[in-house]
Design an enzyme around this catalytic site. Structure first.
Site, PDB file in Angstrom:
ATOM      1  N   GLU A  22       0.821  -1.216   0.000  1.00 49.58           N
ATOM      2  CA  GLU A  22       0.000   0.000   0.000  1.00 49.58           C
ATOM      3  C   GLU A  22       0.855   1.266   0.000  1.00 49.58           C
ATOM      4  OE1 GLU A  22      -1.562   1.714   3.558  1.00 49.58           O
ATOM      5  OE2 GLU A  22      -1.157  -0.087   4.721  1.00 49.58           O
ATOM      6  N   LYS A 156      -3.331  -1.898  15.739  1.00 55.06           N
ATOM      7  CA  LYS A 156      -2.823  -1.091  16.847  1.00 55.06           C
ATOM      8  C   LYS A 156      -3.847  -0.970  17.947  1.00 55.06           C
ATOM      9  CE  LYS A 156       0.466   1.938  14.767  1.00 55.06           C
ATOM     10  NZ  LYS A 156       0.333   1.811  13.323  1.00 55.06           N
TER      11      LYS A 156
HETATM   12  N1  PSU Z   1      -2.619   1.330  10.630  1.00 52.39           N
HETATM   13  C1  PSU Z   1      -1.293   1.408  10.763  1.00 52.39           C
HETATM   14  N2  PSU Z   1      -0.561   2.078   9.825  1.00 52.39           N
HETATM   15  C2  PSU Z   1      -1.156   2.651   8.742  1.00 52.39           C
HETATM   16  C3  PSU Z   1      -2.575   2.526   8.596  1.00 52.39           C
HETATM   17  C4  PSU Z   1      -3.249   1.854   9.561  1.00 52.39           C
HETATM   18  O1  PSU Z   1      -0.762   0.900  11.720  1.00 52.39           O
HETATM   19  O2  PSU Z   1      -0.464   3.256   7.910  1.00 52.39           O
HETATM   20  C5  PSU Z   1      -3.254   3.105   7.389  1.00 52.39           C
HETATM   21  C6  PSU Z   1      -3.589   1.987   6.389  1.00 52.39           C
HETATM   22  O3  PSU Z   1      -3.469   2.505   5.079  1.00 52.39           O
HETATM   23  C7  PSU Z   1      -5.057   1.715   6.690  1.00 52.39           C
HETATM   24  C8  PSU Z   1      -5.547   3.078   7.047  1.00 52.39           C
HETATM   25  O4  PSU Z   1      -5.780   1.156   5.619  1.00 52.39           O
HETATM   26  O5  PSU Z   1      -4.494   3.680   7.772  1.00 52.39           O
HETATM   27  C9  PSU Z   1      -6.819   3.031   7.869  1.00 52.39           C
HETATM   28  O6  PSU Z   1      -7.369   4.295   7.959  1.00 52.39           O
HETATM   29  P1  PSU Z   1      -8.835   4.473   8.572  1.00 52.39           P
HETATM   30  O7  PSU Z   1      -8.698   4.118  10.015  1.00 52.39           O
HETATM   31  O8  PSU Z   1      -9.147   5.922   8.355  1.00 52.39           O
HETATM   32  O9  PSU Z   1      -9.731   3.569   7.818  1.00 52.39           O
END
Ligand code: PSU
Ligand code: MN
Length: 301
Positions: A22, A156
């Site tokens: 990604e 996390k």
């Molecule tokens: N969790 C991490 N590192 C990240 C992300 C999530 O530990 O970089 C990023 C990933 O791209 C994930 C996104 O898909 O954040 C999720 O965002 P949201 O919670 O807004 O859906």
């Protein structure tokens, strides 16, 4: 229309082990220049394990499968790159924006390209307080319907991990632990929660992937791989930083898709960069495991 890099296109056609990566982790997940160095090291790790990396991102409205090192560098430093989840894609394509792909959109584009496995650090999930805010990452819904296996280090503890597991169960997503029964919590190997099943080898993971596809059980598989012990953070230190970051987000009224990038950045600041080092190491570890699993899967096909 996908723009697939020729090396990647050839590998997909020949049934070689391709691993999707990604770009939100580059643009919104880590600071420059460590973000770029890490992205390139992750690609190298996949190659060292016999895989072909395909970093995915959107440039001028074109979905790119297999970004060049120059494009990765640009994603690492360019300001104003959007963070695109499923709902953003049609707009980003029509308006020809630059956008980074989250877990959800990387899965979508990988599946369209014919790539069956994707490696990242952590997935989005059900946020703490979601019973009030309804903040549930679109990543979870994508895992429910898109046929890509995702290798990560769990989620996390900025998230509500028990609710995240409940959601995945409802949506029919198998949550597997690589050589562990316990769901890893990203910076540490321990969440105190159980995964659905422990898997003990790359081949076992590959066979589960194969059965899911053979039996037309649509959707993803989540393989959680714990951070190696020597790189794990002290649980007390990281949990204190997470709590502080959550309070700060609340105080500043951070909402919607800003929440996750804000928390990641604040945690790096609060730990004096230690959490970033752990983050880098766990992604490299996932890259090695992911490449080995897709190699086994290619043998079975
Ligand atoms: N969790 C991490 N590192 C990240 C992300 C999530 O530990 O970089 C990023 C990933 O791209 C994930 C996104 O898909 O954040 C999720 O965002 P949201 O919670 O807004 O859906
Ligand atoms: Mn959200």
């Amino acid at each position: 229309m996908l723009k697939i890099n020729p090396e990647v296109a050839k590998a997909i056609k020949e049934g070689k082990p391709v691993v999707a990566l990604e770009s939100t982790i580059i643009s919104h997940g880590m600071p420059y220049p460590k973000n770029v160095q890490t992205a390139l090291l992750v690609e190298q790790t996949i190659r060292n394990h016999g895989g072909i990396p395909a970093t995915i991102g959107i440039i001028d409205g074109d979905p790119i499968v297999g970004m060049t090192p120059e494009e990765i560098e640009e994603f690492g430093k360019r300001q104003g790159i959007l963070k695109a989840s499923r709902r953003d894609l049609p707009v980003v394509y029509a308006k020809k924006y630059w956008a980074a792909t989250t877990v959800a959109t990387t899965m979508i584009i990988a599946a369209q390209a014919g790539i069956e496995l994707f490696v990242t650090g952590g997935i989005g999930g059900v946020h703490r307080g979601a019973t009030e805010t309804m903040d549930i990452s679109a990543d979870l819904q994508e895992l429910a319907k898109t046929n890509v296996t995702v290798v990560c280090a769990g989620a996390k503890a900025i998230l509500d991990l028990p609710l995240t597991l409940e959601y995945l169960e409802t949506q029919g997503v198998p949550v597997l632990g690589f050589k562990t029964k316990e769901l890893p919590a990203f910076y540490t190997a321990h969440s105190g929660l159980s995964v659905d099943y422990q898997i003990d080898s790359y081949e076992e993971a590959a066979r589960i992937m194969k059965e899911k596809r053979l039996n037309k059980l649509e959707g993803g598989i989540l393989i959680t791989n714990p951070i190696p012990e020597q790189y794990a953070m002290d649980a007390k230190v990281i949990n204190a930083a997470i709590d502080k970051a959550l309070k700060e987000a609340e105080k500043q009224g951070i909402k919607g898709k800003e929440v996750t990038p804000f928390l990641l950045k604040t945690i790096v600041e609060l730990t004096g960069g230690d959490s970033l080092e752990s983050n880098i190491q766990l992604v490299l570890n996932n890259a090695a495991v992911g490449a080995e699993i897709i190699k086994e899967y290619c043998k079975l096909k």
